[in-house]
Design a protein around this motif. Structure first.
Motif, PDB file in Angstrom:
ATOM      1  N   ASN A  57       0.826  -1.208   0.000  1.00  0.00           N
ATOM      2  CA  ASN A  57       0.000   0.000   0.000  1.00  0.00           C
ATOM      3  C   ASN A  57       0.859   1.256   0.000  1.00  0.00           C
ATOM      4  OD1 ASN A  57      -3.171  -0.410   0.515  1.00  0.00           O
ATOM      5  ND2 ASN A  57      -2.051  -2.110   1.433  1.00  0.00           N
ATOM      6  N   TYR A  58       1.932   1.237   0.771  1.00  0.00           N
ATOM      7  CA  TYR A  58       2.817   2.406   0.822  1.00  0.00           C
ATOM      8  C   TYR A  58       3.433   2.682  -0.545  1.00  0.00           C
ATOM      9  CZ  TYR A  58       6.557   5.497   2.452  1.00  0.00           C
ATOM     10  OH  TYR A  58       7.404   6.564   2.634  1.00  0.00           O
ATOM     11  N   TYR A  59       3.793   1.611  -1.260  1.00  0.00           N
ATOM     12  CA  TYR A  59       4.365   1.802  -2.593  1.00  0.00           C
ATOM     13  C   TYR A  59       3.328   2.402  -3.544  1.00  0.00           C
ATOM     14  CZ  TYR A  59       6.797   0.892  -6.949  1.00  0.00           C
ATOM     15  OH  TYR A  59       7.409   1.045  -8.171  1.00  0.00           O
ATOM     16  N   LEU A  60       2.082   1.958  -3.437  1.00  0.00           N
ATOM     17  CA  LEU A  60       1.033   2.539  -4.278  1.00  0.00           C
ATOM     18  C   LEU A  60       0.831   4.016  -3.953  1.00  0.00           C
ATOM     19  CD1 LEU A  60      -1.664  -0.291  -4.323  1.00  0.00           C
ATOM     20  CD2 LEU A  60      -0.226   0.447  -6.219  1.00  0.00           C
ATOM     21  N   TRP A  61       0.850   4.346  -2.670  1.00  0.00           N
ATOM     22  CA  TRP A  61       0.668   5.747  -2.280  1.00  0.00           C
ATOM     23  C   TRP A  61       1.833   6.601  -2.759  1.00  0.00           C
ATOM     24  CZ3 TRP A  61      -0.591   3.980   3.382  1.00  0.00           C
ATOM     25  CH2 TRP A  61      -1.848   3.357   3.381  1.00  0.00           C
ATOM     26  N   LEU A  62       3.053   6.065  -2.697  1.00  0.00           N
ATOM     27  CA  LEU A  62       4.197   6.802  -3.232  1.00  0.00           C
ATOM     28  C   LEU A  62       4.069   6.973  -4.744  1.00  0.00           C
ATOM     29  CD1 LEU A  62       7.208   5.220  -1.283  1.00  0.00           C
ATOM     30  CD2 LEU A  62       6.259   7.506  -0.986  1.00  0.00           C
ATOM     31  N   GLY A  63       3.594   5.927  -5.415  1.00  0.00           N
ATOM     32  CA  GLY A  63       3.424   6.013  -6.858  1.00  0.00           C
ATOM     33  C   GLY A  63       2.386   7.040  -7.269  1.00  0.00           C
ATOM     34  N   MET A  64       1.385   7.247  -6.425  1.00  0.00           N
ATOM     35  CA  MET A  64       0.357   8.238  -6.748  1.00  0.00           C
ATOM     36  C   MET A  64       0.901   9.659  -6.721  1.00  0.00           C
ATOM     37  SD  MET A  64      -2.894   6.595  -4.695  1.00  0.00           S
ATOM     38  CE  MET A  64      -3.950   8.013  -5.001  1.00  0.00           C
ATOM     39  N   GLU A  65       1.992   9.882  -5.995  1.00  0.00           N
ATOM     40  CA  GLU A  65       2.553  11.227  -5.904  1.00  0.00           C
ATOM     41  C   GLU A  65       3.111  11.708  -7.240  1.00  0.00           C
ATOM     42  OE1 GLU A  65       2.454  13.275  -3.278  1.00  0.00           O
ATOM     43  OE2 GLU A  65       1.207  11.759  -2.307  1.00  0.00           O
ATOM     44  N   ARG A  66       3.407  10.799  -8.151  1.00  0.00           N
ATOM     45  CA  ARG A  66       3.944  11.196  -9.457  1.00  0.00           C
ATOM     46  C   ARG A  66       2.844  11.324 -10.509  1.00  0.00           C
ATOM     47  NH1 ARG A  66       6.723   5.331 -11.011  1.00  0.00           N
ATOM     48  NH2 ARG A  66       4.796   4.141 -10.845  1.00  0.00           N
ATOM     49  N   ILE A  67       1.585  11.174 -10.095  1.00  0.00           N
ATOM     50  CA  ILE A  67       0.470  11.196 -11.034  1.00  0.00           C
ATOM     51  C   ILE A  67      -0.323  12.485 -10.843  1.00  0.00           C
ATOM     52  CG2 ILE A  67      -1.602  10.006 -11.820  1.00  0.00           C
ATOM     53  CD1 ILE A  67      -0.486   7.435 -10.690  1.00  0.00           C
ATOM     54  N   PRO A  68      -0.397  13.346 -11.836  1.00  0.00           N
ATOM     55  CA  PRO A  68      -1.205  14.566 -11.716  1.00  0.00           C
ATOM     56  C   PRO A  68      -2.683  14.219 -11.522  1.00  0.00           C
ATOM     57  CG  PRO A  68       0.282  14.685 -13.612  1.00  0.00           C
ATOM     58  CD  PRO A  68       0.318  13.277 -13.124  1.00  0.00           C
ATOM     59  N   GLY A  69      -3.306  14.866 -10.569  1.00  0.00           N
ATOM     60  CA  GLY A  69      -4.711  14.613 -10.284  1.00  0.00           C
ATOM     61  C   GLY A  69      -4.945  13.681  -9.116  1.00  0.00           C
ATOM     62  N   SER A  70      -3.879  13.038  -8.634  1.00  0.00           N
ATOM     63  CA  SER A  70      -4.052  12.108  -7.509  1.00  0.00           C
ATOM     64  C   SER A  70      -4.265  12.829  -6.186  1.00  0.00           C
ATOM     65  CB  SER A  70      -2.822  11.200  -7.398  1.00  0.00           C
ATOM     66  OG  SER A  70      -1.658  11.960  -7.098  1.00  0.00           O
ATOM     67  N   GLU A  71      -4.080  14.153  -6.193  1.00  0.00           N
ATOM     68  CA  GLU A  71      -4.228  14.904  -4.943  1.00  0.00           C
ATOM     69  C   GLU A  71      -5.619  14.753  -4.347  1.00  0.00           C
ATOM     70  OE1 GLU A  71      -3.435  16.244  -7.851  1.00  0.00           O
ATOM     71  OE2 GLU A  71      -1.262  16.580  -7.722  1.00  0.00           O
ATOM     72  N   ARG A  72      -6.615  14.544  -5.193  1.00  0.00           N
ATOM     73  CA  ARG A  72      -7.984  14.457  -4.688  1.00  0.00           C
ATOM     74  C   ARG A  72      -8.239  13.179  -3.902  1.00  0.00           C
ATOM     75  NH1 ARG A  72      -7.997  12.922 -10.072  1.00  0.00           N
ATOM     76  NH2 ARG A  72      -9.360  11.177 -10.685  1.00  0.00           N
ATOM     77  N   TYR A  76      -8.106   9.866   1.484  1.00  0.00           N
ATOM     78  CA  TYR A  76      -8.428   8.479   1.809  1.00  0.00           C
ATOM     79  C   TYR A  76      -7.251   7.733   2.439  1.00  0.00           C
ATOM     80  CZ  TYR A  76     -12.490   9.213  -1.221  1.00  0.00           C
ATOM     81  OH  TYR A  76     -13.651   9.684  -1.776  1.00  0.00           O
ATOM     82  N   VAL A  77      -6.056   8.279   2.320  1.00  0.00           N
ATOM     83  CA  VAL A  77      -4.874   7.568   2.804  1.00  0.00           C
ATOM     84  C   VAL A  77      -4.872   7.400   4.325  1.00  0.00           C
ATOM     85  CG1 VAL A  77      -2.352   7.643   2.962  1.00  0.00           C
ATOM     86  CG2 VAL A  77      -3.484   8.156   0.791  1.00  0.00           C
ATOM     87  N   PRO A  78      -5.130   8.454   5.132  1.00  0.00           N
ATOM     88  CA  PRO A  78      -5.104   8.256   6.596  1.00  0.00           C
ATOM     89  C   PRO A  78      -6.069   7.191   7.104  1.00  0.00           C
ATOM     90  CG  PRO A  78      -4.986  10.589   6.073  1.00  0.00           C
ATOM     91  CD  PRO A  78      -5.278   9.883   4.788  1.00  0.00           C
ATOM     92  N   PRO A  79      -7.358   7.178   6.687  1.00  0.00           N
ATOM     93  CA  PRO A  79      -8.223   6.100   7.184  1.00  0.00           C
ATOM     94  C   PRO A  79      -7.788   4.715   6.719  1.00  0.00           C
ATOM     95  CG  PRO A  79      -9.376   7.433   5.542  1.00  0.00           C
ATOM     96  CD  PRO A  79      -8.135   8.166   5.907  1.00  0.00           C
ATOM     97  N   MET A  80      -7.256   4.624   5.497  1.00  0.00           N
ATOM     98  CA  MET A  80      -6.767   3.325   5.035  1.00  0.00           C
ATOM     99  C   MET A  80      -5.561   2.881   5.855  1.00  0.00           C
ATOM    100  SD  MET A  80      -7.241   3.172   0.887  1.00  0.00           S
ATOM    101  CE  MET A  80      -6.212   4.588   0.518  1.00  0.00           C
TER     102      MET A  80
END
Length: 329
Positions: A57-72, A76-80
């Protein structure tokens, strides 16, 4: 990511099926596996599985940081993370505590009056299924991070998806609580219903998600090569953990036979029939795991030497033939 998670998510289900078959074949064999001399091996397994869930999960969350639009989707990350952390803690809680005589007297036995409730399989099956759902949700958010659906039925589709997640979680929690009030042979069967609920939710969500985001409008291209450097350490950690876990659980599967070729049917009467101690087996498996990755590193090193030689060969001009013409030179 899809291939890795698709292979990872089904592994607990395979474990459920194996455990159910073991209990169906011989309950004593199952009790030996989960509550006998093998029980502490399952604590190690629980920790390693927790590392796999948190790491993936941490790797997926890190990968989202390089994707424009993932900020929205960051909200959901803290509850997950809370679900994964609490699930990891419950999953790793042992049924019997290693305590001194005075501590056992103070608790009234080796079972903690509160934590003992989290040491049984009802709690563990429940949290691991919730962790699987959470991991799948992380993948869904990663998959749609830079996409905006344009289908007219988007709201209805997303409502069905969230309802599927909620229904699966409700089924998992219900059978997890109900499992405290039935016998172990019945409780082990509840894991099938929990698994079917989670698998059903995964299939339904993906069946909606794929057509819903087909032809979706993008918010930007993935910035390849910009992922955080420590993500590579996470990948190495996942690879080592997977390999180590397979070795340890292979010993558990084989060791529960003890002095039987076929448990309860054909006894192993050879003079060398013995089950290694957990400490000895764990040390051997750890050395084998380290040896495996050292061999992998050696292969990569050899491959690097070949690439380096080719680069040096292309970087130098071939020497002229002695006595050749000026054109040849």
């Amino acid at each position: 990511n899809f291939i890795a998670l698709a292979a990872f998510i089904v592994l607990p289900f395979a474990g459920y099926y194996l455990g159910r078959e073991i209990y169906a074949f011989n309950q004593t064999m199952g009790i030996t596996m989960m509550g006998g001399f093998m029980s502490w091996l399952w604590i190690i397994q629980a920790i390693l599985i927790g590392v796999l869930f948190l790491g993936s999960n941490y790797y997926l969350w890190l990968g989202m940081e390089r994707i424009p639009g993932s900020e929205r989707y960051r909200k959901y990350v803290p509850p997950m993370l809370i679900i994964l952390t609490l699930g990891f803690m419950i999953w790793a809680t042992p049924r019997s505590m290693v305590v001194t005589l005075d501590e056992a007297r103070a608790m009234g036995g080796t079972h903690h009056p509160l934590l003992g409730f989290f040491g049984v399989m009802s709690a563990k099956n429940t949290v691991v299924n919730l962790m699987i759902l959470t991991t799948f949700l992380s993948f869904i958010l990663y998959r749609r991070a830079n996409k905006l659906p344009t289908k007219p039925w988007v709201k209805a589709g997303m409502a069905i998806q969230w309802a599927a997640f909620a229904a699966a979680a409700a089924v998992v929690v219900f059978y997890g609580i109900y499992g405290y009030f039935v016998e172990s042979i019945v409780r082990i069967g509840f894991s099938v219903y929990q698994v079917l609920a989670v698998l059903g939710a995964i299939v339904l969500v993906m069946a909606i998600d794929i057509p819903m985001f087909k032809g979706a409008r993008t918010t930007g291209q993935i910035r390849w090569g910009t992922i955080a450097p420590h993500s590579q350490y996470v990948l190495i950690l996942l690879a080592v953990t997977f390999t180590w876990l397979m070795g340890l659980m292979g010993f558990a599967r084989s060791g529960i036979r003890q002095h039987w070729h076929v448990y309860g049917v054909m006894r192993d009467t050879s003079v060398d029939a013995a089950t290694p101690a957990l400490g000895y087996a764990a040390n051997v498996i750890t050395l084998v795991t380290l040896s495996f990755f050292l061999l992998v590193l050696f292969i990569f090193w050899l491959g690097g030497l070949g690439d380096k030689g080719k680069a040096e060969g292309h970087g130098h001009v071939a020497p002229a033939i002695a006595g050749g013409s000026d054109r040849e030179r």
